[in-house]
Design a protein around this motif. Structure first.
Motif, PDB file in Angstrom:
ATOM      1  N   ARG A 167       1.260  -4.412  20.597  1.00 60.19           N
ATOM      2  CA  ARG A 167       1.091  -3.420  21.656  1.00 60.19           C
ATOM      3  C   ARG A 167       0.406  -2.174  21.104  1.00 60.19           C
ATOM      4  O   ARG A 167      -0.524  -1.632  21.716  1.00 60.19           O
ATOM      5  N   ALA A 168       0.851  -1.716  19.940  1.00 61.97           N
ATOM      6  CA  ALA A 168       0.229  -0.540  19.332  1.00 61.97           C
ATOM      7  C   ALA A 168      -1.230  -0.809  18.969  1.00 61.97           C
ATOM      8  O   ALA A 168      -2.092   0.062  19.122  1.00 61.97           O
ATOM      9  N   PHE A 169      -1.502  -2.009  18.507  1.00 66.37           N
ATOM     10  CA  PHE A 169      -2.872  -2.393  18.146  1.00 66.37           C
ATOM     11  C   PHE A 169      -3.795  -2.288  19.355  1.00 66.37           C
ATOM     12  O   PHE A 169      -4.856  -1.657  19.292  1.00 66.37           O
ATOM     13  N   TRP A 170      -3.394  -2.878  20.476  1.00 67.77           N
ATOM     14  CA  TRP A 170      -4.256  -2.877  21.660  1.00 67.77           C
ATOM     15  C   TRP A 170      -4.245  -1.549  22.391  1.00 67.77           C
ATOM     16  O   TRP A 170      -5.248  -1.181  23.026  1.00 67.77           O
ATOM     17  N   ASP A 171      -3.149  -0.799  22.297  1.00 66.07           N
ATOM     18  CA  ASP A 171      -3.128   0.535  22.895  1.00 66.07           C
ATOM     19  C   ASP A 171      -4.211   1.424  22.283  1.00 66.07           C
ATOM     20  O   ASP A 171      -4.722   2.335  22.939  1.00 66.07           O
ATOM     21  N   GLY A 172      -4.563   1.152  21.048  1.00 65.00           N
ATOM     22  CA  GLY A 172      -5.592   1.930  20.373  1.00 65.00           C
ATOM     23  C   GLY A 172      -7.002   1.417  20.606  1.00 65.00           C
ATOM     24  O   GLY A 172      -7.940   1.905  19.959  1.00 65.00           O
ATOM     25  N   LYS A 173      -7.165   0.457  21.496  1.00 68.46           N
ATOM     26  CA  LYS A 173      -8.483  -0.136  21.738  1.00 68.46           C
ATOM     27  C   LYS A 173      -8.829  -0.084  23.226  1.00 68.46           C
ATOM     28  O   LYS A 173      -9.242  -1.078  23.831  1.00 68.46           O
ATOM     29  N   SER A 174      -8.679   1.093  23.817  1.00 63.16           N
ATOM     30  CA  SER A 174      -8.930   1.227  25.251  1.00 63.16           C
ATOM     31  C   SER A 174     -10.386   0.933  25.601  1.00 63.16           C
ATOM     32  O   SER A 174     -10.677   0.350  26.657  1.00 63.16           O
ATOM     33  N   ALA A 175     -11.320   1.326  24.737  1.00 61.10           N
ATOM     34  CA  ALA A 175     -12.736   1.069  25.031  1.00 61.10           C
ATOM     35  C   ALA A 175     -13.026  -0.418  25.017  1.00 61.10           C
ATOM     36  O   ALA A 175     -13.768  -0.932  25.879  1.00 61.10           O
ATOM     37  N   GLU A 176     -12.452  -1.129  24.049  1.00 65.89           N
ATOM     38  CA  GLU A 176     -12.659  -2.578  23.962  1.00 65.89           C
ATOM     39  C   GLU A 176     -12.055  -3.288  25.164  1.00 65.89           C
ATOM     40  O   GLU A 176     -12.623  -4.248  25.701  1.00 65.89           O
ATOM     41  N   ILE A 177     -10.889  -2.821  25.615  1.00 64.29           N
ATOM     42  CA  ILE A 177     -10.258  -3.422  26.792  1.00 64.29           C
ATOM     43  C   ILE A 177     -11.118  -3.177  28.025  1.00 64.29           C
ATOM     44  O   ILE A 177     -11.358  -4.082  28.834  1.00 64.29           O
ATOM     45  N   ALA A 178     -11.611  -1.959  28.192  1.00 63.48           N
ATOM     46  CA  ALA A 178     -12.431  -1.628  29.358  1.00 63.48           C
ATOM     47  C   ALA A 178     -13.707  -2.461  29.409  1.00 63.48           C
ATOM     48  O   ALA A 178     -14.201  -2.798  30.488  1.00 63.48           O
ATOM     49  N   ALA A 179     -14.242  -2.801  28.234  1.00 59.23           N
ATOM     50  CA  ALA A 179     -15.473  -3.594  28.173  1.00 59.23           C
ATOM     51  C   ALA A 179     -15.220  -5.090  28.274  1.00 59.23           C
ATOM     52  O   ALA A 179     -16.164  -5.869  28.458  1.00 59.23           O
ATOM     53  N   GLY A 180     -13.958  -5.518  28.142  1.00 57.40           N
ATOM     54  CA  GLY A 180     -13.615  -6.939  28.123  1.00 57.40           C
ATOM     55  C   GLY A 180     -13.226  -7.361  26.730  1.00 57.40           C
ATOM     56  O   GLY A 180     -14.010  -7.199  25.787  1.00 57.40           O
ATOM     57  N   ILE A 181     -12.016  -7.895  26.555  1.00 56.55           N
ATOM     58  CA  ILE A 181     -11.515  -8.177  25.210  1.00 56.55           C
ATOM     59  C   ILE A 181     -12.302  -9.277  24.517  1.00 56.55           C
ATOM     60  O   ILE A 181     -12.258  -9.394  23.296  1.00 56.55           O
ATOM     61  N   GLY A 182     -13.047 -10.070  25.263  1.00 58.60           N
ATOM     62  CA  GLY A 182     -13.875 -11.108  24.654  1.00 58.60           C
ATOM     63  C   GLY A 182     -15.067 -10.569  23.896  1.00 58.60           C
ATOM     64  O   GLY A 182     -15.748 -11.322  23.195  1.00 58.60           O
ATOM     65  N   GLY A 183     -15.328  -9.281  23.994  1.00 55.75           N
ATOM     66  CA  GLY A 183     -16.432  -8.672  23.259  1.00 55.75           C
ATOM     67  C   GLY A 183     -15.986  -7.756  22.150  1.00 55.75           C
ATOM     68  O   GLY A 183     -16.802  -7.016  21.584  1.00 55.75           O
ATOM     69  N   ALA A 184     -14.690  -7.797  21.784  1.00 52.44           N
ATOM     70  CA  ALA A 184     -14.114  -6.806  20.879  1.00 52.44           C
ATOM     71  C   ALA A 184     -14.291  -7.118  19.403  1.00 52.44           C
ATOM     72  O   ALA A 184     -13.886  -6.318  18.553  1.00 52.44           O
ATOM     73  N   GLY A 185     -14.885  -8.256  19.047  1.00 52.81           N
ATOM     74  CA  GLY A 185     -14.992  -8.652  17.648  1.00 52.81           C
ATOM     75  C   GLY A 185     -16.303  -8.243  17.004  1.00 52.81           C
ATOM     76  O   GLY A 185     -17.291  -7.939  17.685  1.00 52.81           O
ATOM     77  N   LYS A 186     -16.313  -8.258  15.690  1.00 53.15           N
ATOM     78  CA  LYS A 186     -17.528  -7.935  14.948  1.00 53.15           C
ATOM     79  C   LYS A 186     -18.649  -8.918  15.289  1.00 53.15           C
ATOM     80  O   LYS A 186     -19.813  -8.518  15.440  1.00 53.15           O
ATOM     81  N   PHE A 187     -18.316 -10.197  15.412  1.00 55.03           N
ATOM     82  CA  PHE A 187     -19.312 -11.214  15.713  1.00 55.03           C
ATOM     83  C   PHE A 187     -19.922 -10.986  17.094  1.00 55.03           C
ATOM     84  O   PHE A 187     -21.127 -11.113  17.294  1.00 55.03           O
ATOM     85  N   GLU A 188     -19.075 -10.637  18.072  1.00 54.30           N
ATOM     86  CA  GLU A 188     -19.561 -10.384  19.423  1.00 54.30           C
ATOM     87  C   GLU A 188     -20.405  -9.108  19.481  1.00 54.30           C
ATOM     88  O   GLU A 188     -21.376  -9.038  20.250  1.00 54.30           O
ATOM     89  N   ARG A 189     -20.048  -8.102  18.692  1.00 56.24           N
ATOM     90  CA  ARG A 189     -20.878  -6.892  18.648  1.00 56.24           C
ATOM     91  C   ARG A 189     -22.244  -7.195  18.037  1.00 56.24           C
ATOM     92  O   ARG A 189     -23.263  -6.608  18.427  1.00 56.24           O
ATOM     93  N   TYR A 190     -22.255  -8.096  17.084  1.00 54.04           N
ATOM     94  CA  TYR A 190     -23.521  -8.543  16.491  1.00 54.04           C
ATOM     95  C   TYR A 190     -24.414  -9.181  17.555  1.00 54.04           C
ATOM     96  O   TYR A 190     -25.604  -8.860  17.677  1.00 54.04           O
ATOM     97  N   PHE A 191     -23.838 -10.056  18.365  1.00 57.01           N
ATOM     98  CA  PHE A 191     -24.606 -10.667  19.443  1.00 57.01           C
ATOM     99  C   PHE A 191     -25.020  -9.623  20.482  1.00 57.01           C
ATOM    100  O   PHE A 191     -26.106  -9.722  21.071  1.00 57.01           O
ATOM    101  N   ALA A 192     -24.158  -8.632  20.739  1.00 58.81           N
ATOM    102  CA  ALA A 192     -24.515  -7.592  21.700  1.00 58.81           C
ATOM    103  C   ALA A 192     -25.719  -6.789  21.207  1.00 58.81           C
ATOM    104  O   ALA A 192     -26.593  -6.416  21.999  1.00 58.81           O
ATOM    105  N   THR A 193     -25.775  -6.525  19.900  1.00 58.71           N
ATOM    106  CA  THR A 193     -26.938  -5.841  19.343  1.00 58.71           C
ATOM    107  C   THR A 193     -28.196  -6.673  19.539  1.00 58.71           C
ATOM    108  O   THR A 193     -29.253  -6.157  19.927  1.00 58.71           O
TER     109      THR A 193
END
Length: 393
Positions: free
Chosen positions: A143-169
């Motif tokens: 809970r504490a881990f995800w509470d600190g990731k509000s931006a990642e939650i707002a964007a969709g948790i399926g995009g929250a990883g380093k690999f997904e950010r690489y594809f987003a770039t």
């Protein structure tokens, strides 16, 4: 270890709380991979492995105990569709298990369409509210881990990883330099094989595409932005050339309109295709069997030492052997085989390093090359160079 009990949506989960107040900053020692890579962040917010061929490979029987690498949890959840006795999930990275735990909470608390919104498969302006509905089902550290990731939650948790950010770039900065949105949409519509091959040859496979692809998907750039550099330790040959060839296969031989992995890479969503665990026809059966899932943050070697012999009927090993030496691969395979029942299936992917059963294990582990090759030919997660299926004797 967190262990969820209670399969119905209305029942409350009983969770064995871990004895920490935050996710650990380091992972347990005991495997080669643990000593070489940073496992303190979300590397993969989705499973980039095709559960359709995985399930066909493993041939799970109702009541079988299964052992699965965690990753983001999608494929471990997919195993529940086969009504196993137990799915034991192992991962070195506590952040990956936090992804799994939030998915379990989402399957329990949300409806199917809401799950797709939380993941990012579908557009949404209410992901924070959806997360709040799942939050009570999480252990305190997660809970504490995800509470600190509000931006990642707002964007969709399926995009929250380093690999997904690489594809987003790639999607936002590289792809527009090569192809228009109209061409991307045309590619993803698919069509007949002849139409796909003609479009790829005449419209998509330009010199600019080849040049920028080779740069962005080079060993150097992927090591800096996508995967940990240590993951290329045992890789030989050109990384980008292999991926370019596999990309052509995915857009011509396979149908992009049916490929959720290609669709996410190019659009950041799942417009017309979903991975197995997210399809509507699989939602209720997965939710009904959440009580059969458990997870452990430790090296597989350590877990297998106490798991006992001849227990498991199926092993989803992801691409675990990609990151360790051939010698350690053989050593781990021996441990896995000892814990497998006769007839138990092992399934794993080779990205760029060649890993398979050694000859000295032919009396204990049977290779299934025809099945392996047939399934690999269907693999929608197209960047793998091989899919390996083996069977405990």
């Amino acid at each position: 270890m967190a262990h969820i009990r209670g399969g119905s949506r209305d029942s409350r989960a009983v969770v064995s709380r871990v004895a920490v107040t935050a996710l650990p900053a380091t992972v347990p020692a005991g495997s080669e991979a643990a000593t070489r890579a940073d496992f303190s962040l979300i590397r993969y917010a989705q499973c980039w492995e095709d559960a359709d061929i995985l399930l066909d490979a493993l041939a799970i029987q109702p009541g079988d105990d299964c052992l699965s690498i965690g990753s983001a949890g999608d494929n471990a959840l997919a195993l529940l569709s086969r009504r196993p006795g137990r799915v034991v999930v192992i991962d070195l990275n506590p952040s990956q298990l936090a992804c799994l735990e939030l998915r379990v909470a989402a399957y329990r608390e949300l409806e199917h369409a809401e799950l797709l919104e939380l993941i990012g498969s579908r557009p949404s302006g209410r992901r924070a509210a959806l997360y709040q509905r799942c939050r009570s089902q999480l252990t305190a550290p997660v809970r504490a881990f995800w509470d600190g990731k509000s931006a990642e939650i707002a964007a969709g948790i399926g995009g929250a990883g380093k690999f997904e950010r690489y594809f987003a770039t790639f999607r936002h900065r590289i792809l527009p330099l090569v192809h228009s949105r109209r061409k991307v949409e045309h590619l993803l519509r698919g069509g007949t094989r002849e139409e796909r091959e003609t479009f790829y040859a005449n419209e998509w496979d330009t010199w600019r595409w080849q040049l920028l692809f080779r740069i962005f998907f080079s060993r150097f750039v992927m090591g800096r932005m996508g995967r940990d550099p240590s993951f290329f330790r045992y890789v030989k040959g050109s990384v980008s050339d292999r991926f370019l060839a596999r990309g052509r296969y995915a857009t011509t031989t396979l149908n992009p309109a049916e490929n959720p992995y290609l669709q996410w890479i190019l659009t950041g969503a799942h417009p017309t295709a979903l991975p197995f665990a997210l399809r509507p026809e699989n939602f209720e059966v997965i939710r009904a069997h959440l009580d059969r899932l458990e997870w452990h943050c430790e090296p597989m070697e350590a877990y297998l030492e106490r798991a006992g012999e001849r227990r498991f009927g199926a092993f989803n090993l992801s691409d675990i052997f990609e990151y360790i030496s051939e010698e350690n691969t053989h050593r781990l395979l021996e441990r896995i085989v000892r814990s497998g029942k006769s007839g138990a299936r092992l399934a794993y992917w080779n990205t760029l390093a060649d890993r398979h059963r050694p000859e000295f294990m032919t009396d204990r582990l049977r290779s299934l090359p025809e099945l392996s090759q047939a399934l690999h030919a269907r693999d929608k997660a197209f960047f793998y160079c091989a899919f390996v299926v083996e069977e405990v004797i």
